[in-house]
Scaffold this active site. Structure first.
Site, PDB file in Angstrom:
ATOM      1  CB  CYS A 178      -0.839   0.107   0.927  1.00 48.14           C
ATOM      2  SG  CYS A 178      -2.416  -0.947   0.971  1.00 48.14           S
ATOM      3  CG  HIS A 179       1.479   3.175  -3.219  1.00 46.40           C
ATOM      4  ND1 HIS A 179       0.978   1.835  -3.784  1.00 46.40           N
ATOM      5  CD2 HIS A 179       2.721   3.859  -4.151  1.00 46.40           C
ATOM      6  CE1 HIS A 179       1.277   2.041  -5.013  1.00 46.40           C
ATOM      7  NE2 HIS A 179       1.981   2.284  -4.922  1.00 46.40           N
ATOM      8  CG  ASP A 213      -8.547  -5.887  23.756  1.00 47.01           C
ATOM      9  OD1 ASP A 213      -8.433  -6.394  23.757  1.00 47.01           O
ATOM     10  OD2 ASP A 213      -8.461  -4.706  23.707  1.00 47.01           O
ATOM     11  CD  GLU A 243      -5.126   3.129   1.651  1.00 44.41           C
ATOM     12  OE1 GLU A 243      -4.269   3.168   1.923  1.00 44.41           O
ATOM     13  OE2 GLU A 243      -5.883   2.403   1.493  1.00 44.41           O
TER      14      GLU A 243
END
Length: 302
Positions: free
Chosen positions: A63-64, A113, A99
């Site tokens: 990924c850029h 969590d 993203e």
């Protein structure tokens, strides 16, 4: 990493989702009433998801790094499930679907969590891309077979067979990628009257697209713009402004190109540089989005 230097900045959007399923109603009640021991699940998970979106390139190798210009993370409760929606926008050369999906997954993991101490039966399901838009991917599979082209090379040396044409043939090859057939290919000298005569002859119902290469620079024999401008019924300044801006980001002399664009009748005329690299960069900058002009010229809605 994939080479994206040929791409142009455009507005790109993506929406991804993830689902957190709990095993009992008490867990949903605790989330809604903000009574989870570890804190406000929605706010903590939203903050974590924002970090996840912005840090995607740090953990996904290909990924850029890109500017994230908008992110929205929302939640919707449906019985025993919490649906997470992540929307991301950028103006850049590559999309933001990873993203958005990474943000959704980090948001879901944070909820897991925080909730696992009170519910051992939590599951994360269906991390997926819902929508994406922007860039040339919206058009990359579209073929424009209804369009036909003529390509004319303006060059004294090629006309006199002292040099071989590379730019005109490059144009023809690139047009083929969009399903556009070139019906006419010609080489003419750098002469205003000759170029003007050819442009007049080829701007007809057979050719929706007429592309000239060469003669757009500043040498005494570069006269293609002077030949074409008087013939244009409607000049489109933004076309070559876009091409020059794109080229200038890649080499320092693109600003010296004097290429013009516009309609002669219903034929779109483009004047491109004479070098193969210049031609290919101009096509990268303009195609296929420029072909939308044909719909607009016919009065169709944007």
């Amino acid at each position: 990493m994939v080479n994206i230097t040929k791409k142009s900045n455009t507005l790109r959007k993506a929406i991804a989702s993830a689902t957190v399923r709990v095993s009992k109603q008490e867990t949903i009640d605790a989330v809604v009433q903000r009574k989870v021991p570890k804190g406000d699940v929605f706010e903590f998970a939203r903050a974590a998801g924002l970090f996840g979106v912005k840090r995607t390139s740090d953990v996904i190798p290909d990924c850029h790094p890109l500017p994230v210009e908008y992110t929205s993370i929302t939640f919707q409760i449906k019985e025993m499930e919490i649906e997470i929606l992540v929307e991301v926008h950028t103006i850049y050369k590559t999309g933001v679907e990873v993203e958005a999906m990474h943000g959704a997954s980090v948001t879901a993991l944070t909820m897991y969590d925080m909730l696992k101490p009170i519910d051992k039966g939590i599951e994360i399901r269906n991390i997926r891309l819902l929508e994406k838009s922007g860039g040339k991917s919206d058009l990359k599979n579209k073929q424009f077979t209804e369009l036909k082209a003529a390509v004319v090379v303006c060059s004294d040396s090629i006309f006199q067979k002292q040099n071989e044409d590379l730019s005109g043939k490059a144009v023809i090859a690139r047009l083929e990628q969009f399903g556009i057939a070139t019906l006419k290919y010609d080489v003419v000298p750098d002469d205003v009257e000759v170029i003007r005569k050819v442009a007049t002859e080829l701007s007809n119902e057979q050719h929706q697209l007429l592309i000239f290469t060469g003669g757009t620079g500043l040498s005494p024999r570069d006269v293609t713009p002077e030949a074409i401008i008087p013939l244009l019924d409607r000049e489109i300044e933004g076309v070559m402004e876009t091409a020059r801006r794109y080229g200038q980001e890649r080499m320092p002399y693109a600003m010296l190109s004097r290429g013009v664009a516009g309609f002669i009748g219903d034929t779109l005329v483009l004047t491109l540089p004479g070098s193969k690299n210049g031609v290919e960069e101009t096509i990268d900058a303009l195609f296929p989005q420029i072909l939308h002009l044909f719909k607009v010229n016919k009065g169709q809605k944007h």
